[in-house]
Design a protein around this motif. Sequence first.
Motif, PDB file in Angstrom:
ATOM      1  N   SER A 143       0.837  -1.209   0.000  1.00 17.41           N
ATOM      2  CA  SER A 143       0.000   0.000   0.000  1.00 17.41           C
ATOM      3  C   SER A 143       0.873   1.260   0.000  1.00 17.41           C
ATOM      4  N   THR A 146       2.212   1.817  -3.633  1.00 23.56           N
ATOM      5  CA  THR A 146       1.266   2.366  -4.622  1.00 23.56           C
ATOM      6  C   THR A 146       1.383   3.883  -4.711  1.00 23.56           C
ATOM      7  N   HIS A 147       1.778   4.526  -3.598  1.00 24.41           N
ATOM      8  CA  HIS A 147       1.826   5.996  -3.576  1.00 24.41           C
ATOM      9  C   HIS A 147       3.236   6.551  -3.751  1.00 24.41           C
ATOM     10  N   HIS A 150       4.458   9.521  -5.930  1.00 24.78           N
ATOM     11  CA  HIS A 150       3.894  10.848  -5.649  1.00 24.78           C
ATOM     12  C   HIS A 150       4.307  11.381  -4.288  1.00 24.78           C
ATOM     13  N   LEU A 151       5.292  10.742  -3.671  1.00 28.49           N
ATOM     14  CA  LEU A 151       5.650  11.112  -2.298  1.00 28.49           C
ATOM     15  C   LEU A 151       7.010  11.773  -2.215  1.00 28.49           C
ATOM     16  N   LEU A 162      -1.693   8.868   4.253  1.00 28.82           N
ATOM     17  CA  LEU A 162      -2.094   8.927   2.843  1.00 28.82           C
ATOM     18  C   LEU A 162      -3.599   8.722   2.778  1.00 28.82           C
ATOM     19  N   THR A 222      -8.744   5.558  -2.225  1.00 26.25           N
ATOM     20  CA  THR A 222      -7.359   6.045  -2.198  1.00 26.25           C
ATOM     21  C   THR A 222      -7.232   7.161  -3.235  1.00 26.25           C
ATOM     22  N   SER A 223      -6.205   8.005  -3.067  1.00 25.54           N
ATOM     23  CA  SER A 223      -6.101   9.148  -3.988  1.00 25.54           C
ATOM     24  C   SER A 223      -5.604   8.694  -5.365  1.00 25.54           C
ATOM     25  N   ILE A 224      -5.142   7.460  -5.464  1.00 26.62           N
ATOM     26  CA  ILE A 224      -4.690   6.925  -6.760  1.00 26.62           C
ATOM     27  C   ILE A 224      -5.636   5.787  -7.138  1.00 26.62           C
TER      28      ILE A 224
END
Length: 451
Positions: A143, A146-147, A150-151, A162, A222-224
């Motif tokens: 998890s 996945t982000h 963008h971090l 997140l 989730t944001s994605i």
Amino acid sequence: MEPHIALLPSAGMGHLMPFLRLAAMLASRNCKVTLLTAQPTVSAAESNHLNSFFSAHPHIQRLDFQVVPLQSSNPHGDPFFLQFEAIIRSVHLLPPLLSSLSPPISALFLDIAAATCVDQLADHPSLSISYYILSTTSARFFSLLTHLPHLTLESSCKNLKLHGLPSFSISNIPPPLFNPQNLFTTQLISNARAISRVKGVVSNTFHWFEAETIEALNSGKTSITLPQFLPIGPFKPYEDPGKCASLSWLDEQPAKSVVYVSFGSRTAMSKDQIKEIGEGLLKSKQKFLWVLKSVIVDKVEETELQELVGRSLLEKIEEKKQGIVVKEWVKQEEILTHHAIGGFFSHCGWNSAMEAAQRGVPMLAWTLNGDQRFNAEVVEKAGLGLWPKHWGWLGERLVKSEEIEEKIEELMQDHKFRSMAQKVGEEAKRAWEIGGTSEKVVGQIIEMLKL
Ligand code: BUP
């Protein structure tokens, strides 16, 4: 007609084992399976396991994939990460290989460590098939992945929140991720970018074990935008004939009296740390079976056991008949299934954690690098064992024999760990009963593969 599925593991036993188990499982469910094998392999363990796997599973097709070696690579770099890179850069060789398969394949399962290959493959005119990723880590670490693109990670913060996911503790994030130039980081970021291009992410976990994260990943909040996360663990062992010598010693030990000690296939421990472990085990007065590795790649292991452990320590171990130390590959799943095993002192590699969960064996986690602190969080929260967080990453400090002695005693003598781990084992079994969470998801995957 049965679907024809191709699988592409990357490098290292922690990646190969779940692929072999997935391959055997798909084949047992009426899929035609082709396993691509990146050559040459990094370790001897990989080539040995591939050979024995294909002889025990003649219906699974082997397709060697000759990887182009990297032109100039850092000789001090981790050989497994360098192999991930070599596989990714050899992706142009895959379309002719994959298109030559008969009957044509309808899906390809890529290792999360080489997921970025999908970018080139999916755009190839002859390869408009379904793509899946096999995630070889916990849903919890996945998890975060996945982000990752963008971090901007800040080591000065305490927590990372997140949108739509349970929060993360910054101290559990592997240190290389704070360095954008590190090969581990650049690879993870490009593999993470590829996640949105696949149809689903298959994972060796089960709903009860990581419910909050799995539900969050599949919530659409989730944001994605993420593909379906498909938990189908714990993976079952595949057929693997041959004997493991350590089992005869275990046969002579009383039930639940032995702690199994192993820090995975690629942990290089310093001699000083090995000595502290050995002394800690002796002082704990518990019986033990210790699988010792001192190099990252088994092929270059030249040091004798006596030199690694130290002659006097080895003599003490032999004299007290308290345990055995081995350097060879053991059949870990069979060891963990043995009635004499009462605990597992482990680095918390994800396969090891799932193998312990499946059998309800309590763990003492000593997280050394990579995803292991995330995995240990899952283990601890589920009640599968204890985790002394202050022991730090590998080499951060010398963990002393007294600390090891204390935790081994706690693991083996405090019966609450045994009963909590037993509950985990029962839930793991339930996931695979007819109508159980993992069994149902496997059914869905097979239906999707037939489309
Ligand atoms: Br060592 C050893 N026998 O002697 P992890 C390992 N294993 O069967 P890792 C044996 O290798 P990563 C041995 O059962 C597990 O399936 C073990 O995977 C098996 O750790 C696998 O636990 C090891 O994930 O990989 O090797 O450190 O770095 O990917 O976590």
